[in-house]
Design an enzyme around this catalytic site. Structure first.
Site, short mmCIF file in Angstrom:
data_model
loop_
_atom_site.label_atom_id
_atom_site.label_comp_id
_atom_site.label_asym_id
_atom_site.label_seq_id
_atom_site.Cartn_x
_atom_site.Cartn_y
_atom_site.Cartn_z
N GLU A 179 -6.51 -6.42 3.10
CA GLU A 179 -6.57 -7.58 2.19
C GLU A 179 -7.84 -7.50 1.32
O GLU A 179 -8.47 -8.51 1.02
CB GLU A 179 -6.45 -8.90 2.97
CG GLU A 179 -5.17 -8.91 3.80
CD GLU A 179 -4.55 -10.27 4.08
OE1 GLU A 179 -4.91 -11.22 3.39
OE2 GLU A 179 -3.72 -10.33 4.98
N THR A 185 0.82 -1.22 0.00
CA THR A 185 0.00 0.00 0.00
C THR A 185 0.86 1.27 0.00
O THR A 185 1.87 1.35 0.70
CB THR A 185 -0.93 0.00 1.24
OG1 THR A 185 -1.68 -1.21 1.22
CG2 THR A 185 -1.87 1.17 1.24
N THR A 243 2.05 -3.25 8.22
CA THR A 243 2.09 -4.00 9.48
C THR A 243 3.49 -4.59 9.65
O THR A 243 4.04 -5.17 8.70
CB THR A 243 1.04 -5.13 9.47
OG1 THR A 243 -0.24 -4.55 9.27
CG2 THR A 243 1.05 -5.92 10.78
#
Ligand SMILES: Cc1cc2nc3c(=O)[nH]c(=O)nc-3n(C[C@H](O)[C@H](O)[C@H](O)COP(=O)(O)OP(=O)(O)OC[C@H]3O[C@@H](n4cnc5c(N)ncnc54)[C@H](O)[C@@H]3O)c2cc1C
Length: 393
Positions: free
Chosen positions: A374, A136, A168
């Site tokens: 996701e 992203t 993350t």
């Protein structure tokens, strides 16, 4: 919520005996190693490195990989069961596994060459190494194919320039799978995946600004690549195959996100059953009021429905018949239903539900991200509509 109550609402009856035994093993691990910290790491916004070591020692990080390379040889059902169990106890641990194993390790196993696998897989499976999946960008979210992080070729090296965000493990990872384009004019065909050590000069990592709604015991970072050099041996897959690598990882990962949502849903129901059977108002337990019973019944029915969808995907993956639509449906339905269940759980706890001293508010905050990452719920719907009508345009 006590350990006993969170086990109450596990209708194991649709599991084979060895699957039920596997569920018990992961549940025992989650209650022993994760539950004691789940509230504290959320309140303190603490990424616990020991959690990673514990997950590695328990064989969970390597679970889905083949035994021949030190993995647990899990079936897709075992993957779903494990993520349900982790999700029921600690969203941060489940989210960590979804990235470390579901995205990084599995992409390396599927697309990495033997040298890359030997270098990274043992540490990722044991927990000695942490990985992140950097797709992203500030201007490329749902439309990942429009990413702009640039990989300029210089001889047998590439130089990376650009930004990623909301990654993350981004601040704690040793290695990142970074998606970059060798030429934006090539669109998807230019996207290439690189394995980048995070100590490379020119890579800056910063925590995401603000305070996350949920997953507060996780690490989310913005990564800036300012002339980061990598060798061509760092390419994961082929030049131009990065979009396939990324979508392959996300496709596989949706099963674990959907299963994690079922775990959150189950925890919300378990906490609510425990609370409403004990709390008395108007001289009776809350659970004796018909309107409360109706909500409990709805929460249970949608839990079992969505668990069925997730297990259906897992069984189809095992049989090699799973489709994108199966996964989209399971992720969409399980995450949306869990969000409704968490909201009901909070309401049925009254003011107590509004405090971190009780579990529903953390579950309600944590579930929101599963509806976004996701592939957001709306993106799952576009995928389903495309499967139905064949018209993606
Ligand atoms: C907790 C958390 C962890 C994350 N971890 C990672 C990670 O490890 N690695 C990584 O690469 N990314 C990660 N992400 C980012 C995540 O994948 C993106 O947030 C997600 O893809 C959505 O992108 P966006 O936020 O830019 O929203 P946008 O794409 O801007 O979408 C905004 C809204 O518009 C809707 N929308 C967009 N396009 C359409 C369309 N065509 N039709 C209908 N509706 C549409 C979306 O559904 C959404 O509701 C994480 C995000 C969160 C919250």
């Amino acid at each position: 919520m006590s350990a006993a109550s969170s086990q109450l609402w596990l209708p194991d009856s649709d599991l084979a005996a060895e699957e039920a035994a596997f569920a018990q093993r992961i549940r025992a691990f989650a209650h022993e190693k994760l539950a004691p910290h789940a509230r504290a790491i959320d309140e303190q916004r603490l990424f616990r490195r020991e959690m990673v070591t514990d997950l590695g020692k328990a064989g969970i990080l390597g679970g889905p990989l083949p035994a021949s390379i030190g993995g647990g040889n899990w079936t897709p059902m075992q993957l779903a069961i494990a993520h349900e169990e982790l999700g029921a106890v600690c969203g941060n641990a489940r989210g960590f596994c979804a990235v470390q194993t579901g995205l990084v390790t599995q992409c390396l196993h599927r697309f990495g060459n033997p040298q890359q696998q030997q270098r990274w897989l043992p540490g990722l499976m044991s927990g000695a190494t942490i990985g992140c999946f950097a797709l992203t960008e500030p201007e490329a979210g749902s439309d990942a194919a429009s990413l702009r992080l640039r990989a300029e070729r210089r001889g047998d090296r590439f130089v990376l320039h650009g930004q990623k965000h909301w990654i993350t493990n981004g601040g704690v990872a040793d290695v990142a799978i970074v998606y970059a384009t060798i030429d934006p004019a090539l669109l998807k065909q230019g996207i290439t995946a690189f394995l980048v050590e995070t100590n490379r000069p020119g890579l800056r990592r910063e925590p995401m600004p603000g305070i996350e709604l949920g997953h507060r015991g996780s690490d989310h970072a913005a990564l800036t690549f300012d002339g980061v050099e990598v060798e061509s041996s760092a390419i994961l897959g082929e030049i131009g195959s990065g979009f396939t690598v990324a979508m392959g990882g996300l496709h596989a990962g949706r099963l674990s996100v959907a299963a994690g949502a079922v775990g959150i849903h189950r925890a919300a129901l378990a906490a609510t059953v425990e609370f409403t059977t004990q709390r008395q108002q108007f001289g009776k337990p809350l659970a004796s009021f018909q309107m409360v019973q109706e909500r409990l019944a709805d929460m249970l029915t949608s839990l079992v429905q969505n668990r069925g969808l997730v297990h259906r995907c897992a069984r189809r993956r095992q049989a090699g018949t799973e489709t994108t639509a199966d996964l989209a449906m399971a992720k969409l339905a399980a995450t949306e239903a869990a969000a409704v269940a968490c909201d009901q759980a909070l309401q049925l706890h009254g003011a107590r539900g509004y405090s971190s001293a009780h579990v529903p508010e953390r579950l309600l905050r944590d579930i929101q991200a599963l509806r976004i990452y996701e592939g957001s719920s709306l993106i799952q719907k576009t995928m389903l509509a495309r499967a139905l009508t064949g018209s993606a345009k």
